[in-house]
Design a protein around this motif. Structure first.
Motif, mmCIF file in Angstrom:
data_model
loop_
_atom_site.group_PDB
_atom_site.id
_atom_site.type_symbol
_atom_site.label_atom_id
_atom_site.label_comp_id
_atom_site.label_asym_id
_atom_site.label_seq_id
_atom_site.Cartn_x
_atom_site.Cartn_y
_atom_site.Cartn_z
ATOM 1 N N THR A 94 0.820 -1.209 0.000
ATOM 2 C CA THR A 94 0.000 0.000 0.000
ATOM 3 C C THR A 94 0.852 1.257 0.000
ATOM 4 O OG1 THR A 94 -0.272 -0.307 2.399
ATOM 5 C CG2 THR A 94 -2.066 -1.036 0.981
ATOM 6 N N GLU A 154 0.550 4.037 -2.974
ATOM 7 C CA GLU A 154 0.300 5.443 -2.630
ATOM 8 C C GLU A 154 1.461 6.340 -3.069
ATOM 9 O OE1 GLU A 154 -2.429 6.859 -1.566
ATOM 10 O OE2 GLU A 154 -3.528 4.967 -1.390
ATOM 11 N N GLU A 200 1.204 9.489 -5.497
ATOM 12 C CA GLU A 200 1.787 10.768 -5.064
ATOM 13 C C GLU A 200 2.743 11.311 -6.113
ATOM 14 O OE1 GLU A 200 2.208 13.831 -2.081
ATOM 15 O OE2 GLU A 200 0.824 12.143 -2.203
ATOM 16 N N ARG A 259 1.972 7.898 5.176
ATOM 17 C CA ARG A 259 0.916 8.080 6.175
ATOM 18 C C ARG A 259 -0.391 7.469 5.690
ATOM 19 N NH1 ARG A 259 3.119 13.457 6.647
ATOM 20 N NH2 ARG A 259 1.251 14.348 5.671
ATOM 21 N N ARG A 260 -0.653 7.581 4.391
ATOM 22 C CA ARG A 260 -1.870 6.963 3.853
ATOM 23 C C ARG A 260 -1.723 5.435 3.793
ATOM 24 N NH1 ARG A 260 -1.219 11.192 0.054
ATOM 25 N NH2 ARG A 260 -0.617 9.698 -1.581
ATOM 26 N N VAL A 296 -4.244 1.706 5.197
ATOM 27 C CA VAL A 296 -5.059 0.934 4.254
ATOM 28 C C VAL A 296 -5.082 -0.531 4.691
ATOM 29 C CG1 VAL A 296 -5.313 0.172 1.865
ATOM 30 C CG2 VAL A 296 -4.539 2.499 2.354
ATOM 31 N N ARG A 331 -10.086 0.489 0.281
ATOM 32 C CA ARG A 331 -9.644 1.733 -0.348
ATOM 33 C C ARG A 331 -9.952 1.654 -1.843
ATOM 34 N NH1 ARG A 331 -7.201 4.278 -4.603
ATOM 35 N NH2 ARG A 331 -5.879 6.000 -3.969
ATOM 36 N N ALA A 358 -8.929 8.255 -3.539
ATOM 37 C CA ALA A 358 -8.304 9.155 -2.564
ATOM 38 C C ALA A 358 -9.326 9.712 -1.591
ATOM 39 C CB ALA A 358 -7.598 10.289 -3.304
ATOM 40 N N PHE A 409 -9.840 8.584 2.202
ATOM 41 C CA PHE A 409 -9.000 9.019 3.325
ATOM 42 C C PHE A 409 -9.588 10.224 4.060
ATOM 43 C CE2 PHE A 409 -5.953 6.832 0.545
ATOM 44 C CZ PHE A 409 -5.362 5.984 1.460
ATOM 45 N N GLU A 410 -10.655 10.813 3.528
ATOM 46 C CA GLU A 410 -11.243 11.986 4.168
ATOM 47 C C GLU A 410 -11.733 11.634 5.567
ATOM 48 O OE1 GLU A 410 -14.256 13.566 1.654
ATOM 49 O OE2 GLU A 410 -12.869 14.001 -0.013
ATOM 50 N N LYS A 452 -9.878 10.732 8.000
ATOM 51 C CA LYS A 452 -8.983 9.793 8.662
ATOM 52 C C LYS A 452 -7.799 10.537 9.274
ATOM 53 C CE LYS A 452 -11.376 6.180 7.570
ATOM 54 N NZ LYS A 452 -12.079 5.408 8.611
ATOM 55 N N LEU A 472 -4.159 10.953 9.637
ATOM 56 C CA LEU A 472 -2.970 10.562 8.879
ATOM 57 C C LEU A 472 -1.704 11.142 9.494
ATOM 58 C CD1 LEU A 472 -4.369 11.065 5.272
ATOM 59 C CD2 LEU A 472 -4.149 8.923 6.525
#
Length: 283
Positions: A59, A63, A67, A253-254, A258, A272, A275, A278-279, A281, A283
């Motif tokens: 994960t 991510e 990114e 961090r994300r 997961v 997951r 994106a 992740f709101e 959450k 982090l």
């Protein structure tokens, strides 16, 4: 103290009552135990995993790719609860005949490609997107540290972690044996990180993504009870510097939450799919 009463028999047989915490799922056989299909999302990359150190490798990699701007790295992540034996369903065994997480199904080509074993997943994604694995003279160094970690994990998890934290009885010899090896591995990393910013050299690579999820919980004290104190992890200052540096990365961090199924609710993300998941959450 060693157990003076046990003499290995001529032929080993499974004793389910002596399996400790994992007696309900551990068997000396492979293959599916239940017919059940895996869920499938809308993205080309389907990850079936759990946020153990090996699962977090995958994960974090996905991510990090997102990114870095690789939109085709969008993925669906589904939690595989290994305590419940989900890894022995027919659908999961089709993706990973070894019944271990993580497992990846890459449906981006003409034929779906299954990828199992965390190191293989990291290399598959790195080569697929051309990222986090150098192609110049430093490639061999990075691969050496990647496979150093892959080979080291059983000593830390199945060795130290099992006998120190999970075994139904505590015995001095195996705890000492694997504590010594775990500390030696931390010292290997600490000496390397005194010479270089990252394990592979001056750049963050798959080698760091592989080793970080195993070493960070010892630094932060989040694995195997009092293992941080027991192993004097504070002694490895270069490892601590490296762990904190990587922990600050947004993708890390994300990736760490997961498929996480324990701890505070705002630090878990069982599935997951975008994106937006992740709101809200932490982090």
């Amino acid at each position: 103290m060693a157990d003076p009463t046990y003499t290995p028999p001529e032929v080993w047989t499974n004793d389910a009552e002596n399996g400790g915490r994992f007696a309900a799922i551990n068997r000396p056989t492979a293959g599916a135990r239940e017919e059940k299909d895996l869920p499938v999302g809308e993205h080309a990359l389907q990850l079936y995993s759990l946020a153990t150190p090996n699962g977090v490798k995958a994960t974090i990699m996905l991510e990090e790719l997102l990114e870095a701007g690789f939109s085709e790295a969008e993925y669906d992540a589904w939690t595989v609860n290994i305590s419940d034996g989900t890894q022995f369903t027919s659908g999961f065994v089709d993706v990973n005949p070894n019944s271990k997480i993580p497992a990846l199904l890459d449906c981006s080509g003409a034929q779906p490609v299954r990828v199992f074993e965390s190191g293989a997943i990291l290399m598959h994604l790195a080569e697929k997107f051309g990222a986090f694995l150098p192609t110049d003279h430093t490639r061999a160094e990075v691969l050496s540290w990647l496979f150093w970690q892959i080979g080291s994990a059983p000593f830390i998890g199945g060795g130290f972690g099992h006998f120190y934290a999970y075994a139904p009885e505590k015995y001095e010899y195996p705890i000492n044996r694997y504590a010594m090896e775990t500390k030696r591995l931390f010292d290997v990393a600490d000496q390397r990180l005194a010479q270089a910013e990252y394990l592979g050299g001056g750049e963050y690579t798959v080698a760091d993504m592989a080793a970080y999820p195993w070493m960070a919980p010892f630094v932060f004290g989040g694995i195997y009870g009092e293992a941080r104190k027991f192993l004097s992890i504070h002694e490895y200052e270069n490892v601590e510097r490296w762990v904190k540096q990587i922990s600050a990365r947004p993708a890390v961090r994300r990736g760490r939450i997961v498929n996480k199924a324990w701890g505070e609710e705002d630090e878990q993300l069982l599935e997951r799919h975008s994106a937006a998941d992740f709101e809200g959450k932490k982090l």
